[in-house]
Scaffold this active site. Structure first.
Site, PDB file in Angstrom:
ATOM      1  N   TYR A  65       4.140   6.651   9.910  1.00  0.00           N
ATOM      2  CA  TYR A  65       3.296   5.494   9.582  1.00  0.00           C
ATOM      3  C   TYR A  65       4.132   4.387   8.930  1.00  0.00           C
ATOM      4  CZ  TYR A  65      -1.090   3.083   8.493  1.00  0.00           C
ATOM      5  OH  TYR A  65      -2.119   2.172   8.466  1.00  0.00           O
ATOM      6  N   HIS A  87       0.848  -1.203   0.000  1.00  0.00           N
ATOM      7  CA  HIS A  87       0.000   0.000   0.000  1.00  0.00           C
ATOM      8  C   HIS A  87       0.875   1.242   0.000  1.00  0.00           C
ATOM      9  CE1 HIS A  87      -4.212  -1.388   1.457  1.00  0.00           C
ATOM     10  NE2 HIS A  87      -3.749  -2.143   0.488  1.00  0.00           N
ATOM     11  N   LYS A 116       1.144   0.111  14.936  1.00  0.00           N
ATOM     12  CA  LYS A 116       2.558   0.014  15.322  1.00  0.00           C
ATOM     13  C   LYS A 116       2.923  -1.225  16.139  1.00  0.00           C
ATOM     14  CE  LYS A 116       4.033   3.363  13.258  1.00  0.00           C
ATOM     15  NZ  LYS A 116       4.681   2.945  12.059  1.00  0.00           N
ATOM     16  N   PRO A 173      -4.122   0.713  18.783  1.00  0.00           N
ATOM     17  CA  PRO A 173      -3.865   0.204  17.426  1.00  0.00           C
ATOM     18  C   PRO A 173      -4.004   1.237  16.296  1.00  0.00           C
ATOM     19  CG  PRO A 173      -5.932  -0.667  18.297  1.00  0.00           C
ATOM     20  CD  PRO A 173      -5.294   0.086  19.403  1.00  0.00           C
TER      21      PRO A 173
END
Ligand code: RFL
Ligand code: PHB
Length: 397
Positions: free
Chosen positions: A391, A78, A303, A299
């Site tokens: 991220y 992604h 991570k 969540p």
């Protein structure tokens, strides 16, 4: 797994979650003996529904471990996520903001299955239904791990113990009072996590801020969706009918009113608490803590599993360094090395959680600040790059 009961090993690993299994695999590849003890049975460990997003560093660690063959075939890369807030949609593009980094959708269940299968194929010791009761002698020359297996009390001596036994495990509790410190934060909401036999209506993950509370649309495969809704702490999942779940997801995720999820049978639902916790240091004598045994994140930032993989990659390299050079220098640096990454992820997870969820006690002012922060991510390449960098995660080590 059918193996004789070992009496001594170089490294005893408590827990066969992602941390324990990846550590065992990396140690084995460096020729370091270890025994893995897991309290639950194999089916439970392989089916426990949890994380879905792997950072690039985690994927690289799995490749280094020779455990990424199926991930490289079936994992879905992604390149971004979508944020929805205030009737708007904004995509954060990872590669352009981070110099080419991305994440992979590959379920924790699949990573665990791959690592268990490899260990079984190699005939290396991995004992299921072997709960550890006590870890003794961490500050002496030899540690003793006491566990039960096949209805009998057993003892394993070892040079080192690694507690990969999660938040509720025994390893953290084996550290004497006063020798460590735990920093914690609870959040005033939970998640209802849902798996559905329905194709995702989106190519990338969608994180939604709404007046009704947070929602997240994720996936497991082209035919299975994984979805989350913010719910009150300890809410009863049976109060959520399928219809109510789908209607609420559509209401929270449909930013401009025209977007709808593909509906299908809901095959699993559970309410999950949200907390942050860090125990420092991540070592006491010959006992090391890794993964959820040392730290928990809510969540929202995806991570937890990735921190677990980073810890054990650093630890396995430190053990390999000891084996080849005789120096404990890297083992001695383990806790500090990991805690730097851990606290960064703690902050990011806290940030993603508090900017996207509605605190039941929050004021209109707090809500406006959240929207201002999300607007800044949509409008500023610096703010967007900060999110993308956190991220996708930094390289390990
Ligand atoms: P685990 O997976 O909890 O494994 C610990 C293992 O230790 C065993 N055990 C014992 N064994 C022997 N003796 C004892 N006394 C024992 N006590 C416990 C347990 O049975 C278990 O098998 O910890 P580990 O390996 O550190 O892995 C951590 C991850 O599981 C966790 O951080 C993630 O699942 C968190 N998480 C996510 N992380 C991500 O990186 N990306 C995500 O997208 C993501 N999504 C999530 C998540 C966690 C979630 N829940 C359920 C809290 C989504 C959810 C819903
Ligand atoms: C998941 O797919 O389970 C998932 C994805 C992203 C998150 C949390 C969970 O932030």
């Amino acid at each position: 797994m059918t193996v004789p009961h070992p009496h001594h090993t170089r490294v005893a690993v408590i827990g066969a979650g992602p941390a324990g299994l990846l550590l065992a695999r990396l140690l084995q590849r460096s020729g370091i003996g270890c025994v893995v003890l897991e309290s639950r049975d194999r089916a439970y460990v392989e089916q426990r529904q949890r994380a879905g997003i792997l950072e690039q560093g985690t994927v690289e660690a799995l490749r280094e471990a020779g455990a990424a063959e199926r991930l490289d075939r079936e994992g879905i890369p992604h390149d971004g996520i979508e944020l929805r807030f205030d009737g708007r949609r904004h995509r954060v593009d990872f590669p352009s903001l981070t110099g080419g980094r991305r994440v992979w959708v590959y379920a924790q269940t699949e990573m665990v299955k791959d690592l268990v299968a490899l260990r079984a194929a190699d005939g290396e010791p991995l004992l299921f239904e072997a709960p550890v009761h006590a870890v003794e002698g961490a500050d002496t020359d030899t540690c003793v791990v006491r566990y039960t297996h096949g209805g009998r009390e057993r003892t394993l001596t070892c040079d080192y113990v690694v507690g990969c036994d999660g938040y509720h495990g025994v390893a953290r509790r084996a550290v004497p009072e006063g020798a460590s410190r735990t920093f914690e934060r609870a959040y005033p909401y939970s998640w209802l996590g849902v798996t559905a036999d329905a194709p995702p209506a989106y190519d990338e993950l969608v994180y939604a801020h709404s007046d009704r509370g947070f929602a997240l649309a994720s996936m497991r495969s082209p035919s299975v969706s994984r979805l989350y809704l913010q719910v009150p702490v300890g809410d009863d999942p049976s109060a959520w009918s399928d219809q109510r779940i789908w209607d609420e997801l559509d209401a929270r995720l449909g930013a401009d009113g025209s977007w709808r999820l593909h509906r299908g049978p809901i095959t699993a639902k559970a309410v999950l608490p949200m907390r942050s916790s860090v125990t420092e240091p991540m070592r006491h004598g010959r006992l090391f803590l890794a993964g959820d045994a040392a730290h928990i994140v809510p969540p929202t930032g995806a991570k937890g599993l990735n921190l677990a993989a980073a810890d054990v990659t650093v630890l396995a390299r430190a053990f390999a360094h000891l084996e080849t050079t005789g120096s404990t220098e890297r083992l001695d640096a383990y806790s500090d090395t990991c805690l730097r990454r851990v606290w960064r992820a703690e902050h990011f997870s806290y940030f993603m959680t508090t900017v996207l969820h509605t605190d039941p006690g929050q004021s209109g002012f707090d809500g406006r600040l959240q929207l201002s922060q999300l607007d800044r991510i949509a409008g500023s390449p610096f703010a967007a790059a900060d999110l993308a960098e956190n991220y996708t995660g930094p390289p390990i080590g």
